[in-house]
Design a protein around this motif. Structure first.
Motif, PDB file in Angstrom:
ATOM      1  N   ALA A 271       0.853  -1.200   0.000  1.00  0.00           N
ATOM      2  CA  ALA A 271       0.000   0.000   0.000  1.00  0.00           C
ATOM      3  C   ALA A 271       0.882   1.242   0.000  1.00  0.00           C
ATOM      4  O   ALA A 271       0.900   2.015   0.959  1.00  0.00           O
ATOM      5  N   PRO A 272       1.621   1.476  -1.073  1.00  0.00           N
ATOM      6  CA  PRO A 272       2.614   2.558  -1.091  1.00  0.00           C
ATOM      7  C   PRO A 272       2.021   3.953  -0.997  1.00  0.00           C
ATOM      8  O   PRO A 272       2.727   4.892  -0.632  1.00  0.00           O
ATOM      9  N   ALA A 273       0.741   4.118  -1.319  1.00  0.00           N
ATOM     10  CA  ALA A 273       0.123   5.448  -1.285  1.00  0.00           C
ATOM     11  C   ALA A 273      -0.676   5.696  -0.015  1.00  0.00           C
ATOM     12  O   ALA A 273      -1.408   6.684   0.066  1.00  0.00           O
ATOM     13  N   SER A 274      -0.512   4.831   0.988  1.00  0.00           N
ATOM     14  CA  SER A 274      -1.209   5.025   2.261  1.00  0.00           C
ATOM     15  C   SER A 274      -0.366   5.892   3.187  1.00  0.00           C
ATOM     16  O   SER A 274       0.723   5.492   3.607  1.00  0.00           O
ATOM     17  N   ALA A 275      -0.869   7.072   3.527  1.00  0.00           N
ATOM     18  CA  ALA A 275      -0.140   7.967   4.428  1.00  0.00           C
ATOM     19  C   ALA A 275       0.019   7.349   5.811  1.00  0.00           C
ATOM     20  O   ALA A 275       1.067   7.499   6.454  1.00  0.00           O
ATOM     21  N   ASP A 276      -1.002   6.658   6.283  1.00  0.00           N
ATOM     22  CA  ASP A 276      -0.935   6.044   7.613  1.00  0.00           C
ATOM     23  C   ASP A 276       0.149   4.972   7.668  1.00  0.00           C
ATOM     24  O   ASP A 276       0.910   4.891   8.642  1.00  0.00           O
TER      25      ASP A 276
ATOM     26  N   GLU B 293      10.341   8.004   4.333  1.00  0.00           N
ATOM     27  CA  GLU B 293       8.978   7.501   4.515  1.00  0.00           C
ATOM     28  C   GLU B 293       8.065   8.601   5.060  1.00  0.00           C
ATOM     29  O   GLU B 293       6.917   8.750   4.611  1.00  0.00           O
ATOM     30  N   LEU B 294       8.563   9.360   6.008  1.00  0.00           N
ATOM     31  CA  LEU B 294       7.740  10.378   6.662  1.00  0.00           C
ATOM     32  C   LEU B 294       7.482  11.567   5.750  1.00  0.00           C
ATOM     33  O   LEU B 294       6.382  12.139   5.767  1.00  0.00           O
ATOM     34  N   ARG B 295       8.463  11.951   4.941  1.00  0.00           N
ATOM     35  CA  ARG B 295       8.230  13.038   3.982  1.00  0.00           C
ATOM     36  C   ARG B 295       7.170  12.608   2.958  1.00  0.00           C
ATOM     37  O   ARG B 295       6.293  13.399   2.577  1.00  0.00           O
ATOM     38  N   THR B 296       7.228  11.343   2.545  1.00  0.00           N
ATOM     39  CA  THR B 296       6.216  10.822   1.627  1.00  0.00           C
ATOM     40  C   THR B 296       4.838  10.859   2.272  1.00  0.00           C
ATOM     41  O   THR B 296       3.845  11.279   1.647  1.00  0.00           O
ATOM     42  N   ALA B 297       4.761  10.438   3.530  1.00  0.00           N
ATOM     43  CA  ALA B 297       3.483  10.450   4.256  1.00  0.00           C
ATOM     44  C   ALA B 297       2.960  11.868   4.407  1.00  0.00           C
ATOM     45  O   ALA B 297       1.756  12.126   4.276  1.00  0.00           O
ATOM     46  N   LEU B 298       3.852  12.804   4.680  1.00  0.00           N
ATOM     47  CA  LEU B 298       3.450  14.204   4.839  1.00  0.00           C
ATOM     48  C   LEU B 298       2.790  14.721   3.561  1.00  0.00           C
ATOM     49  O   LEU B 298       1.731  15.355   3.603  1.00  0.00           O
ATOM     50  N   GLU B 299       3.411  14.452   2.431  1.00  0.00           N
ATOM     51  CA  GLU B 299       2.874  14.946   1.158  1.00  0.00           C
ATOM     52  C   GLU B 299       1.585  14.222   0.787  1.00  0.00           C
ATOM     53  O   GLU B 299       0.652  14.830   0.252  1.00  0.00           O
ATOM     54  N   LEU B 300       1.502  12.918   1.074  1.00  0.00           N
ATOM     55  CA  LEU B 300       0.276  12.169   0.788  1.00  0.00           C
ATOM     56  C   LEU B 300      -0.890  12.674   1.629  1.00  0.00           C
ATOM     57  O   LEU B 300      -2.045  12.642   1.193  1.00  0.00           O
ATOM     58  N   ASN B 301      -0.584  13.137   2.847  1.00  0.00           N
ATOM     59  CA  ASN B 301      -1.633  13.571   3.772  1.00  0.00           C
ATOM     60  C   ASN B 301      -1.793  15.088   3.793  1.00  0.00           C
ATOM     61  O   ASN B 301      -2.343  15.648   4.744  1.00  0.00           O
ATOM     62  N   ALA B 302      -1.309  15.747   2.756  1.00  0.00           N
ATOM     63  CA  ALA B 302      -1.460  17.200   2.604  1.00  0.00           C
ATOM     64  C   ALA B 302      -0.926  17.969   3.808  1.00  0.00           C
ATOM     65  O   ALA B 302      -1.477  18.994   4.205  1.00  0.00           O
TER      66      ALA B 302
ATOM     67  N   PRO C 275      -0.048  13.597  12.744  1.00  0.00           N
ATOM     68  CA  PRO C 275       1.138  13.403  13.594  1.00  0.00           C
ATOM     69  C   PRO C 275       2.424  13.206  12.825  1.00  0.00           C
ATOM     70  O   PRO C 275       3.513  13.302  13.396  1.00  0.00           O
ATOM     71  N   VAL C 276       2.320  12.931  11.525  1.00  0.00           N
ATOM     72  CA  VAL C 276       3.530  12.771  10.719  1.00  0.00           C
ATOM     73  C   VAL C 276       4.388  14.030  10.761  1.00  0.00           C
ATOM     74  O   VAL C 276       5.619  13.968  10.588  1.00  0.00           O
ATOM     75  N   ARG C 277       3.794  15.187  10.995  1.00  0.00           N
ATOM     76  CA  ARG C 277       4.545  16.438  11.043  1.00  0.00           C
ATOM     77  C   ARG C 277       5.634  16.378  12.113  1.00  0.00           C
ATOM     78  O   ARG C 277       6.804  16.692  11.850  1.00  0.00           O
ATOM     79  N   GLN C 278       5.246  15.969  13.327  1.00  0.00           N
ATOM     80  CA  GLN C 278       6.225  15.887  14.412  1.00  0.00           C
ATOM     81  C   GLN C 278       7.236  14.773  14.180  1.00  0.00           C
ATOM     82  O   GLN C 278       8.421  14.908  14.502  1.00  0.00           O
ATOM     83  N   ASN C 279       6.757  13.661  13.615  1.00  0.00           N
ATOM     84  CA  ASN C 279       7.668  12.555  13.347  1.00  0.00           C
ATOM     85  C   ASN C 279       8.732  12.951  12.324  1.00  0.00           C
ATOM     86  O   ASN C 279       9.917  12.626  12.476  1.00  0.00           O
TER      87      ASN C 279
END
Length: 229
Positions: A144-149, A170-179, A183-187
């Protein structure tokens, strides 16, 4: 196709009686089957009435009522993978981690979906079994490469494993996927602190309005991971 109607003299009355008895059996109340006795389902087609039921369960979760949500979930047959995913999540939320692990392990073995690998990985992580959790979270990322969670949780596990450079990707990708939300911001800020990526921290501040409180939280996490004085 219904069986052909064959007239046999002398049996008409008996068949009517038998039909009446069978009809009575068909309308008898059925005893619900306990969730533990139901086979895991990998079905992904959710009927409208099932979705209404799942929405009710999700509303209870959102209202901070995981015990009631689990009871509501198990009041109907667990007919799809979505039902079983929620059951595993709710078992974990109510502290029954070994049961949650068993549920997600069954889903992994039978369904092989990204959600099942993610659920098992997170359940293992909650048991502080980091080395066991990582391969499942990595597999979930692959499926599930496009899942921000999924990206966020895998990135967080990489932080705990002292692999901040990999975590940052991984976290930068999650940040962009989740606009830029969640919590990815702090991570991600923590990963940038651990890798001394000042440009990354400035990007969070300027593009995503990263606040002082968030910065303090990330700094505290970085210290706990041994990367900040």
């Amino acid at each position: 196709m219904p069986p052909s109607r064959i007239h046999v003299p002398g049996l008409t009355t008996g068949l009517l009686v038998l039909g009446s008895l069978l009809g009575g059996c068909a309308t008898a109340p059925q005893t619900p089957i306990a969730a533990e006795q139901q086979p895991v389902s990998c079905e992904t087609d959710i009927q409208p009435e099932m979705q209404v039921h799942l929405d009710l369960v999700d509303t209870m979760i959102d209202r901070g009522k995981p015990y009631a949500a689990l009871a509501q979930l198990e009041s109907e047959p667990l007919a799809t993978e979505d039902h079983w995913i929620r059951r595993g999540q709710l078992l974990a939320m109510t502290g029954r981690l070994s049961q949650a692990e068993h549920t997600f392990q069954q889903l992994v073995d039978q369904c092989h979906s990204g959600r099942s690998y993610h659920g098992l990985g997170m359940t293992l992580l909650k048991q502080t079994r980091l080395d066991d959790a990582l391969p499942y979270l990595e597999k979930a990322r692959d499926l599930a490469p496009a899942s921000a969670d999924v990206r966020n949780d895998y990135g967080y596990a990489l932080l705990l494993s002292h692999r901040p450079y990999e975590a940052a990707i991984e976290l930068r990708t999650a940040l962009e996927l989740n606009a830029g939300k969640g919590p990815v911001r702090q991570n991600l800020a923590t990963a940038y602190m651990l890798t001394q990526n000042q440009a990354g921290l400035e990007l969070l501040r300027d593009r995503y309005q990263f606040g002082v409180d968030e910065y303090a939280y990330a700094r505290k996490l970085a210290r706990q991971l041994g990367g900040q004085p």
